[in-house]
Design a protein around this motif. Structure first.
Motif, PDB file in Angstrom:
ATOM      1  N   HIS A 113     -38.503 -36.445 -41.707  1.00  0.00           N
ATOM      2  CA  HIS A 113     -37.102 -36.427 -41.298  1.00  0.00           C
ATOM      3  C   HIS A 113     -36.581 -34.999 -41.186  1.00  0.00           C
ATOM      4  O   HIS A 113     -35.804 -34.676 -40.279  1.00  0.00           O
ATOM      5  N   GLN A 116     -37.928 -33.486 -37.973  1.00  0.00           N
ATOM      6  CA  GLN A 116     -37.233 -34.008 -36.803  1.00  0.00           C
ATOM      7  C   GLN A 116     -35.877 -33.345 -36.594  1.00  0.00           C
ATOM      8  O   GLN A 116     -35.377 -33.276 -35.477  1.00  0.00           O
ATOM      9  N   SER A 117     -35.283 -32.838 -37.674  1.00  0.00           N
ATOM     10  CA  SER A 117     -33.986 -32.163 -37.564  1.00  0.00           C
ATOM     11  C   SER A 117     -34.105 -30.676 -37.307  1.00  0.00           C
ATOM     12  O   SER A 117     -33.096 -29.964 -37.314  1.00  0.00           O
ATOM     13  N   GLU A 144     -44.844 -39.022 -34.526  1.00  0.00           N
ATOM     14  CA  GLU A 144     -44.309 -38.065 -33.576  1.00  0.00           C
ATOM     15  C   GLU A 144     -43.547 -36.926 -34.242  1.00  0.00           C
ATOM     16  O   GLU A 144     -43.052 -36.035 -33.550  1.00  0.00           O
ATOM     17  N   SER A 145     -43.406 -36.940 -35.555  1.00  0.00           N
ATOM     18  CA  SER A 145     -42.668 -35.878 -36.243  1.00  0.00           C
ATOM     19  C   SER A 145     -43.480 -34.583 -36.227  1.00  0.00           C
ATOM     20  O   SER A 145     -44.686 -34.601 -36.497  1.00  0.00           O
TER      21      SER A 145
END
Length: 458
Positions: A113, A116-117, A144-145
């Motif tokens: 997470h 992704q950010s 996909e991260s």
């Protein structure tokens, strides 16, 4: 190559002994002393610094200016709650727990997470191959991260890679698998764990990278647990839970950047760990018809009120010494509650077995559970079911008095939100305008009288 002096280190507690013995004199563990090299071989010691080159100690005042601590939001609210609002750059965090409890799954979700950010993230696994971590990521839907992944156990190679990559967060899974060529000890020993953790913490402080170390907790003492490095890191989190139950609890036991009494609740499923926003509903969702021996306790875990069911069974014992079995609570405190009930209520448990269980596998350490435990025991002993819409909380003294506890308003608000209509609580909880009907109790004898009255009504 010359051999340095040797010492014997306990792999359970880290105590150092001059010679080998079968039992550690500090912690009492058997067969946990392992020989380790105490000093480096001759010719490799660093030369002492010359006098006159020491740095000057700079002292400052307490009224200096300091900005707010910037934090990294992992996107997992329960994880950020336990960390104190997110990860602090340059901090070192230790996550401990039993093998297979879900530590790697949680941290992989967190770094995915963050990546992704836009946060540069690195995940180094010393236990699994790259393909194994990739398969877990695909199962969790995180393939996909943009997480930089590596499988390595050499500390020097890991540090060289981190210095070249310059990540914002790095996860090392786990610290027991690391080794440095500066020590002759085997990986997983106290010396290796301490040395590797110290170098990783130093890297975190110098680079500003948030480093998360994973440590396994074992009972046999053959692999050093994370307690030997707890004083080095900024925060220590323990991942708790029973494999037979679907939920897991992340608990902070040390945190330099936040509170140490917060918990995060997760539910383990096929898609990984899912956050539980309302733990009370999770712990109470399987309650059936009211039977004797079940009481709902309104407790506090950090700043969060949590309602859970406490179950008790009092039965005639065929043994000369009755059983006292406790799951999820302190057995010594149960003995105290039974003694108070015998002395203040005239009950006798000398020929009865007493079993106590906290439903769902939750562990309660709050003294406010005394009243709920006493209510569950009295309910079972008198064969009197408690009302389904009642909650209990309060601390019990040896004199039989019910003492007040903190955050009564938050406990009662949580009970009202979940549909409870009444509460048994200390007299102080009746002050103000509570959202539910509160029956204040001054002594444990009042509790016994209340339960007896309910029994007659039924």
């Amino acid at each position: 190559m010359a051999r340095g002096d040797s010492q014997f280190v306990c792999q359970s507690c880290g105590a150092v002994h001059a010679k080998w013995s079968g039992q550690c004199s500090d912690c009492g563990s058997w067969n946990t002393l392992v020989e380790e090299i105490a000093s480096a071989p001759l010719g490799t010691q660093a030369k002492p610094k010359k006098a006159g080159r020491r740095g000057k100690l700079e002292l400052v005042t307490l009224d200096g200016e300091g900005g707010d601590i910037a934090r990294l939001d992992s996107g997992i609210a329960e994880f950020d709650r336990v960390c104190g609002g997110g990860l602090v750059p340059g901090s070192a965090l230790l996550v401990g727990g039993d093998p297979g409890i879900g530590k790697s799954t949680l941290l992989l979700q967190a770094v995915a997470h963050l990546a992704q950010s836009g946060t540069k993230s690195v995940y180094v696994s010393g236990e699994e191959a790259v393909d194994q971590v990739r398969r877990r990521a695909r199962r969790l839907g995180l393939a996909e991260s943009p997480v930089a992944l590596a499988a390595e156990t050499s500390l020097e190679n890991i540090l060289d890679g981190l210095k070249a990559e310059k990540p914002d967060i790095a996860v090392i899974d786990s610290v027991q698998t690391l080794w440095t060529d500066q020590l002759a000890a085997a990986p997983g020993t106290v010396a290796q764990v301490r040395a590797c953790a110290q170098e990783l913490v130093r890297f975190a402080k110098k680079s500003g990278c948030a480093v998360i170390l994973v440590g396994h907790v074992t009972k046999d003492g053959q692999i050093a647990g994370p307690r030997v490095v707890e004083h080095m890191v900024d925060a220590v989190l323990y991942f708790e839970g029973e494999r037979s139950h679907q939920f897991r609890i992340l608990r902070a036991v040390k945190n330099r950047f936040g509170p140490t009494d917060e918990i995060g609740v997760f539910e383990m499923g096929d898609a990984g760990l899912q956050e539980v926003e309302n733990p009370s509903a999770l712990f109470l969702n399987d309650r059936g018809d009211q039977t004797p021996g079940a009481a709902v306790f309104a407790g506090m875990e950090g700043t969060r009120p949590v309602l859970t069911e406490i179950q008790a069974l009092v039965a005639a014992s065929p043994l000369g010494t009755p059983r006292r079995t406790v799951v999820g609570w302190d057995s010594g405190r149960l003995s105290m509650v039974l003694a108070v009930l015998e002395a203040r209520c005239g009950l006798s448990f000398g020929g009865r077995d007493v079993y106590l269980n906290v439903a769902g596998g939750l562990k309660i350490g709050e003294p406010a559970a005394d009243l709920a435990v006493a209510a569950a025991i009295l309910s079972s002993a008198l064969n009197a079911p408690l009302p389904a819409d009642a909650v209990m909380f309060g601390e019990m003294s040896l004199s039989g008095d019910i003492r007040s506890v903190g955050r009564s308003d938050a406990r009662l608000k949580e009970a009202a939100k979940l549909g409870f209509k009444q509460a048994l609580a200390p007299l102080s909880a009746t002050e103000g305008h509570p959202p539910v009907t509160v029956r204040g109790l001054g002594a444990v004898a009042d509790l016994a009288a209340t339960i007896s009255a309910w029994r007659q009504e039924d």
